[in-house]
Scaffold this active site. Structure first.
Site, PDB file in Angstrom:
ATOM      1  N   TRP A 102      -8.679   9.053  -8.203  1.00 30.12           N
ATOM      2  CA  TRP A 102     -10.083   9.413  -8.885  1.00 30.12           C
ATOM      3  C   TRP A 102     -10.037   8.943 -10.270  1.00 30.12           C
ATOM      4  O   TRP A 102     -10.885   8.246 -10.879  1.00 30.12           O
ATOM      5  CB  TRP A 102     -10.300  10.973  -8.647  1.00 30.12           C
ATOM      6  CG  TRP A 102     -10.748  11.279  -7.772  1.00 30.12           C
ATOM      7  CD1 TRP A 102     -10.075  11.794  -6.464  1.00 30.12           C
ATOM      8  CD2 TRP A 102     -12.400  11.177  -7.272  1.00 30.12           C
ATOM      9  NE1 TRP A 102     -11.303  11.977  -5.499  1.00 30.12           N
ATOM     10  CE2 TRP A 102     -12.351  11.719  -6.141  1.00 30.12           C
ATOM     11  CE3 TRP A 102     -13.376  10.700  -8.103  1.00 30.12           C
ATOM     12  CZ2 TRP A 102     -13.715  11.709  -5.572  1.00 30.12           C
ATOM     13  CZ3 TRP A 102     -14.497  10.887  -7.357  1.00 30.12           C
ATOM     14  CH2 TRP A 102     -14.705  11.355  -6.248  1.00 30.12           C
ATOM     15  N   TRP A 145     -20.490  13.501 -19.767  1.00 28.23           N
ATOM     16  CA  TRP A 145     -20.874  13.536 -18.258  1.00 28.23           C
ATOM     17  C   TRP A 145     -22.039  14.462 -18.152  1.00 28.23           C
ATOM     18  O   TRP A 145     -22.465  15.189 -19.113  1.00 28.23           O
ATOM     19  CB  TRP A 145     -19.791  14.457 -17.641  1.00 28.23           C
ATOM     20  CG  TRP A 145     -18.422  13.797 -17.637  1.00 28.23           C
ATOM     21  CD1 TRP A 145     -17.269  13.957 -18.252  1.00 28.23           C
ATOM     22  CD2 TRP A 145     -17.929  12.848 -16.939  1.00 28.23           C
ATOM     23  NE1 TRP A 145     -16.015  13.267 -17.905  1.00 28.23           N
ATOM     24  CE2 TRP A 145     -16.625  12.224 -16.987  1.00 28.23           C
ATOM     25  CE3 TRP A 145     -18.668  11.836 -15.888  1.00 28.23           C
ATOM     26  CZ2 TRP A 145     -16.030  11.335 -16.383  1.00 28.23           C
ATOM     27  CZ3 TRP A 145     -17.915  10.756 -15.259  1.00 28.23           C
ATOM     28  CH2 TRP A 145     -16.537  10.524 -15.677  1.00 28.23           C
ATOM     29  N   TRP A 177       1.664   2.008  -3.594  1.00 31.71           N
ATOM     30  CA  TRP A 177       0.732   2.585  -4.416  1.00 31.71           C
ATOM     31  C   TRP A 177       0.803   4.088  -4.188  1.00 31.71           C
ATOM     32  O   TRP A 177       0.737   4.969  -4.948  1.00 31.71           O
ATOM     33  CB  TRP A 177      -0.626   2.476  -3.773  1.00 31.71           C
ATOM     34  CG  TRP A 177      -1.213   1.229  -4.292  1.00 31.71           C
ATOM     35  CD1 TRP A 177      -1.448   0.078  -3.643  1.00 31.71           C
ATOM     36  CD2 TRP A 177      -1.822   1.123  -5.706  1.00 31.71           C
ATOM     37  NE1 TRP A 177      -2.126  -0.814  -4.779  1.00 31.71           N
ATOM     38  CE2 TRP A 177      -2.115  -0.388  -5.881  1.00 31.71           C
ATOM     39  CE3 TRP A 177      -1.974   2.004  -6.723  1.00 31.71           C
ATOM     40  CZ2 TRP A 177      -2.789  -0.673  -7.162  1.00 31.71           C
ATOM     41  CZ3 TRP A 177      -2.591   1.653  -7.936  1.00 31.71           C
ATOM     42  CH2 TRP A 177      -3.050   0.217  -8.172  1.00 31.71           C
ATOM     43  N   TRP A 225     -15.264  12.885 -12.580  1.00 33.97           N
ATOM     44  CA  TRP A 225     -14.486  12.871 -11.528  1.00 33.97           C
ATOM     45  C   TRP A 225     -13.728  13.946 -11.058  1.00 33.97           C
ATOM     46  O   TRP A 225     -13.438  14.115  -9.666  1.00 33.97           O
ATOM     47  CB  TRP A 225     -13.357  11.669 -11.706  1.00 33.97           C
ATOM     48  CG  TRP A 225     -12.592  11.994 -13.065  1.00 33.97           C
ATOM     49  CD1 TRP A 225     -12.673  11.851 -14.421  1.00 33.97           C
ATOM     50  CD2 TRP A 225     -11.261  12.886 -13.154  1.00 33.97           C
ATOM     51  NE1 TRP A 225     -11.667  11.945 -15.286  1.00 33.97           N
ATOM     52  CE2 TRP A 225     -10.700  12.623 -14.293  1.00 33.97           C
ATOM     53  CE3 TRP A 225     -10.426  13.181 -12.288  1.00 33.97           C
ATOM     54  CZ2 TRP A 225      -9.473  13.201 -14.964  1.00 33.97           C
ATOM     55  CZ3 TRP A 225      -9.342  13.797 -12.414  1.00 33.97           C
ATOM     56  CH2 TRP A 225      -8.832  13.587 -13.666  1.00 33.97           C
ATOM     57  N   ASN A 255     -10.279   3.849   2.997  1.00 30.95           N
ATOM     58  CA  ASN A 255     -10.005   3.645   1.513  1.00 30.95           C
ATOM     59  C   ASN A 255     -11.147   2.944   0.753  1.00 30.95           C
ATOM     60  O   ASN A 255     -11.566   3.448  -0.322  1.00 30.95           O
ATOM     61  CB  ASN A 255      -8.766   2.816   1.332  1.00 30.95           C
ATOM     62  CG  ASN A 255      -8.547   2.911   0.117  1.00 30.95           C
ATOM     63  OD1 ASN A 255      -8.377   3.657  -0.914  1.00 30.95           O
ATOM     64  ND2 ASN A 255      -8.396   1.570  -0.354  1.00 30.95           N
ATOM     65  N   GLU A 273       0.962  -1.289  -0.021  1.00 25.43           N
ATOM     66  CA  GLU A 273       0.027   0.053  -0.157  1.00 25.43           C
ATOM     67  C   GLU A 273       0.938   1.219   0.080  1.00 25.43           C
ATOM     68  O   GLU A 273       0.622   2.357  -0.686  1.00 25.43           O
ATOM     69  CB  GLU A 273      -0.892   0.009   1.234  1.00 25.43           C
ATOM     70  CG  GLU A 273      -2.124  -1.171   1.075  1.00 25.43           C
ATOM     71  CD  GLU A 273      -2.819  -1.149  -0.241  1.00 25.43           C
ATOM     72  OE1 GLU A 273      -3.278   0.088  -0.624  1.00 25.43           O
ATOM     73  OE2 GLU A 273      -3.207  -2.034  -0.687  1.00 25.43           O
TER      74      GLU A 273
HETATM   75  P1  FAD Z   1      -3.220   2.563   5.066  1.00 25.49           P
HETATM   76  O1  FAD Z   1      -4.208   1.408   4.521  1.00 25.49           O
HETATM   77  O2  FAD Z   1      -2.913   2.326   6.576  1.00 25.49           O
HETATM   78  O3  FAD Z   1      -2.308   2.491   4.326  1.00 25.49           O
HETATM   79  C1  FAD Z   1      -0.818   3.141   4.479  1.00 25.49           C
HETATM   80  C2  FAD Z   1      -0.596   4.254   3.697  1.00 25.49           C
HETATM   81  O4  FAD Z   1      -0.115   3.828   2.175  1.00 25.49           O
HETATM   82  C3  FAD Z   1      -1.332   5.541   3.613  1.00 25.49           C
HETATM   83  O5  FAD Z   1      -1.478   6.121   4.395  1.00 25.49           O
HETATM   84  C4  FAD Z   1      -1.144   5.985   2.095  1.00 25.49           C
HETATM   85  O6  FAD Z   1       0.138   6.970   2.003  1.00 25.49           O
HETATM   86  C5  FAD Z   1      -0.727   4.774   1.294  1.00 25.49           C
HETATM   87  N1  FAD Z   1      -1.909   4.286   0.543  1.00 25.49           N
HETATM   88  C6  FAD Z   1      -2.976   3.397   1.017  1.00 25.49           C
HETATM   89  N2  FAD Z   1      -3.559   3.186   0.013  1.00 25.49           N
HETATM   90  C7  FAD Z   1      -3.368   3.970  -1.162  1.00 25.49           C
HETATM   91  C8  FAD Z   1      -3.892   4.055  -2.336  1.00 25.49           C
HETATM   92  N3  FAD Z   1      -4.810   3.469  -2.968  1.00 25.49           N
HETATM   93  N4  FAD Z   1      -3.320   5.032  -3.134  1.00 25.49           N
HETATM   94  C9  FAD Z   1      -2.240   5.874  -2.784  1.00 25.49           C
HETATM   95  N5  FAD Z   1      -1.791   5.597  -1.536  1.00 25.49           N
HETATM   96  C10 FAD Z   1      -2.195   4.627  -0.759  1.00 25.49           C
HETATM   97  N6  FAD Z   1      -4.617   9.066  -0.290  1.00 25.49           N
HETATM   98  C11 FAD Z   1      -4.050  10.211   0.160  1.00 25.49           C
HETATM   99  O7  FAD Z   1      -2.973  10.251   0.693  1.00 25.49           O
HETATM  100  N7  FAD Z   1      -4.323  11.399  -0.243  1.00 25.49           N
HETATM  101  C12 FAD Z   1      -5.543  11.620  -1.142  1.00 25.49           C
HETATM  102  O8  FAD Z   1      -5.692  12.619  -1.426  1.00 25.49           O
HETATM  103  C13 FAD Z   1      -6.322  10.430  -1.422  1.00 25.49           C
HETATM  104  N8  FAD Z   1      -7.373  10.488  -2.379  1.00 25.49           N
HETATM  105  C14 FAD Z   1      -8.152   9.426  -2.570  1.00 25.49           C
HETATM  106  C15 FAD Z   1      -9.191   9.621  -3.389  1.00 25.49           C
HETATM  107  C16 FAD Z   1      -9.829   8.560  -4.007  1.00 25.49           C
HETATM  108  C17 FAD Z   1     -11.039   8.474  -4.504  1.00 25.49           C
HETATM  109  C18 FAD Z   1      -9.382   7.058  -3.332  1.00 25.49           C
HETATM  110  C19 FAD Z   1     -10.402   5.917  -3.783  1.00 25.49           C
HETATM  111  C20 FAD Z   1      -8.229   7.036  -2.489  1.00 25.49           C
HETATM  112  C21 FAD Z   1      -7.557   7.842  -2.233  1.00 25.49           C
HETATM  113  N9  FAD Z   1      -6.495   7.914  -1.294  1.00 25.49           N
HETATM  114  C22 FAD Z   1      -5.659   9.100  -0.888  1.00 25.49           C
HETATM  115  C23 FAD Z   1      -5.867   6.694  -0.940  1.00 25.49           C
HETATM  116  C24 FAD Z   1      -6.434   5.973   0.115  1.00 25.49           C
HETATM  117  O9  FAD Z   1      -7.828   6.002   0.413  1.00 25.49           O
HETATM  118  C25 FAD Z   1      -5.499   6.755   1.444  1.00 25.49           C
HETATM  119  O10 FAD Z   1      -4.110   6.811   1.394  1.00 25.49           O
HETATM  120  C26 FAD Z   1      -5.982   5.805   2.676  1.00 25.49           C
HETATM  121  O11 FAD Z   1      -7.386   5.799   2.963  1.00 25.49           O
HETATM  122  C27 FAD Z   1      -5.148   6.597   3.875  1.00 25.49           C
HETATM  123  O12 FAD Z   1      -5.683   5.807   5.166  1.00 25.49           O
HETATM  124  P2  FAD Z   1      -4.555   5.175   5.896  1.00 25.49           P
HETATM  125  O13 FAD Z   1      -3.334   5.733   6.309  1.00 25.49           O
HETATM  126  O14 FAD Z   1      -5.159   4.567   7.041  1.00 25.49           O
HETATM  127  O15 FAD Z   1      -4.095   3.964   5.001  1.00 25.49           O
END
Ligand code: FAD
Length: 482
Positions: A387, A311, A283, A364, A346, A280
């Site tokens: 997005w 759209w 990502w 989006w 997420n 993650e």
């Molecule tokens: P954990 O599951 O604990 O993951 C640890 C870290 O891994 C996160 O803090 C993040 O840095 C990274 N990570 C995890 N999943 C993703 C992912 N799918 N994409 C990129 N990095 C990821 N994340 C943001 O940090 N900023 C945003 O503006 C953002 N916008 C989003 C918009 C949409 C529509 C979606 C679907 C996802 C978005 N995310 C964004 C990704 C993700 O949802 C969040 O990083 C995550 O929910 C953060 O929670 P956590 O720290 O508990 O994640």
């Protein structure tokens, strides 16, 4: 060692630990001048949103406390970074300016401008890595181009990038004999006042490096071991919630990586969860990599055929989505969690984004802009890439025709309805069997739960089956154009 200070220009690296720009300055033995500049260099719509500004205020207070404890002080200035740094370098006769590298398109432009301004004064700008695990130029496909697909990117990152050990925080800091004047943080107006809508965020978060460390340490206990199974469950505390701390650089990805790996090595049963967690974190790297190579990612569909997507426009639907009154409980719970705490799980981000794009057929970019304003973890690369991923227009995106059913998603990932009960309290009395589709409940069940559809809770603003058919039709239209 000289008496000429080194300016450490703090940006999205608001920490003392694993901060190479700061450590290198301290190691020279020269005085260190810590500076933060409030610079709205980002193009209009990507200026820090309201939730990010709230976080920034609190994070700067925390950073100032940490720097003061080392014997220094954080100087605050507002203005164009080039002007401010050039004037400060002149005023203090600084020897050099250090900063952490940033990757947003405007931030890279800014670094070049600042470098040129300082060069002309004979002051060097030294940029240090630390915001990412890897530098975006470092990883290429076999053909030498940027990665567009996550899985090979992850394999390359895992096998080719050695994540270096995080640096310890300096234990003391030599302050300049005379500090330049600092502006007052309070005068920047970063906090909401009338109305003060930040109560839910204050309850949910402790911005700053100490808050980041405490949160991550608590995640490394039980939660990381169960991460693979629980990370998709918004009703549980199954994820680290470290994202805003990462977004502001209060903790570095290297610190997260190393601490997670150490937890996996200590506790064998955590190893699977740790590996999923590192994926993650990757990502986040992948999104930064994409933005670096496609600076228009926040505005323009990565797949050009999506430029002609038909759209819709509906101010009423957009408003219902933002306020969390769509009539789909899992969507409404997510949007209300976001509004109250500045964060959303997420899985629910994917559900609400899919709903906006595929059920409401709204662009989006509208959702991306709302998230930008309301998320405390707003991050240009992650937000734009995610997005586009949901929209199907991204590099390595979910196929457009895969349309989430919000009822099934709710039942699968919030099986007891606890998440919905927390954020949509008017449905709290409903049993799990109907909580994700209250319009299907019998009159007796609704009455017992004191729910009146269309009155205490809205009827669905669109019907799933019809919305799905319309979305597939719209997709067909761009397929035939392509
Ligand atoms: P954990 O599951 O604990 O993951 C640890 C870290 O891994 C996160 O803090 C993040 O840095 C990274 N990570 C995890 N999943 C993703 C992912 N799918 N994409 C990129 N990095 C990821 N994340 C943001 O940090 N900023 C945003 O503006 C953002 N916008 C989003 C918009 C949409 C529509 C979606 C679907 C996802 C978005 N995310 C964004 C990704 C993700 O949802 C969040 O990083 C995550 O929910 C953060 O929670 P956590 O720290 O508990 O994640």
């Amino acid at each position: 060692m000289t008496d000429k200070p080194i300016i450490v220009w703090f940006r999205r690296d608001l920490r003392l630990g694993d901060n190479a720009a700061l450590s290198a300055a301290v190691e020279t033995g020269s005085p260190v001048l810590a500076v933060y500049i409030l610079d709205d260099a980002a193009p209009g719509s990507w200026r820090a949103g309201a939730a990010s500004r709230w976080w920034l205020h609190n994070s700067l207070e925390a950073l100032d406390r940490s720097i003061s404890a080392l014997g220094g002080s954080l100087v605050l200035r507002r203005g164009a970074s080039g002007d401010v740094l050039s004037a400060l370098a002149k005023e203090t006769k600084a020897e050099a300016v250090h900063c952490s590298r940033a990757y947003e398109p405007w931030a890279q432009r800014l670094e070049r401008e600042v470098r040129d301004r300082l060069d002309a004064q004979g002051v060097g700008l030294r940029r240090f890595a630390g915001t990412l695990l890897h530098e975006p130029e470092q990883l290429t496909t076999q053909a030498g181009g940027p990665f567009k697909v996550y899985t090979p990117f992850w394999r390359a990152l895992r096998s080719k990038v050695t994540v270096s050990k995080p640096l310890s925080a300096p234990t003391q800091l030599r302050a300049p004999a005379k500090l330049p004047k600092s502006e007052r943080l309070q005068s920047w107006g970063l906090l909401p006042e009338r109305p003060d809508w930040a109560g839910g965020m204050r309850d949910a978060w402790t911005p700053g490096e100490d808050g980041a460390r405490a949160r991550f340490l608590s995640f490394l206990g039980e939660a990381i071991a169960n991460y693979t199974d629980e990370r998709n469950r918004p009703d549980l505390e199954g994820t680290s919630r470290i994202s805003p701390h990462l977004a502001f650089g209060e903790i570095s990805p290297r610190q997260c990586w190393w601490a997670a790996e150490a937890a996996g090595a200590r506790e064998r049963k955590a190893a699977g969860g740790v590996e999923t967690y590192l994926k993650e974190l990757a990502w986040r790297e992948f999104s930064a990599h994409l933005l670096h190579h496609r600076p228009d990612l926040p505005e323009v569909p990565f797949r050009s055929e999506f430029s002609g997507f038909p759209w819709r426009k509906s101010a009423a639907h957009l408003k219902a989505w933002k306020k969390g009154v769509t009539g789909y409980p899992i969507v409404d719970a997510g949007m209300r969690e976001l509004w109250t705490t500045g964060w959303m799980h997420n899985r629910v981000r994917m559900i609400v984004a899919s709903f906006l794009i595929k059920h409401l057929l709204l662009p989006w970019q509208e959702g991306e802009a709302w998230f930008w304003d309301t998320l405390v973890d707003a991050d240009l690369a992650n937000n734009a890439a995610s997005w586009q991923w949901v929209a199907g227009s991204g590099a390595d995106a979910a196929p457009y025709f895969r349309i989430f059913n919000p009822v099934r998603q709710g039942e699968k990932f919030d099986p007891e309805g606890e998440y919905v009960r927390r954020w949509v309290p008017e449905l709290a009395g409903l049993p799990a069997s109907v909580i994700h589709q209250p319009w299907q409940a019998s009159a007796a069940v609704l009455e017992a739960a004191q729910v009146k559809i269309g009155s205490t809770y809205p009827a669905p603003i669109v019907a799933h089956a019809e919305a799905r058919a319309a979305a597939l039709g719209a997709f067909e239209a761009i397929k035939t154009q392509a």
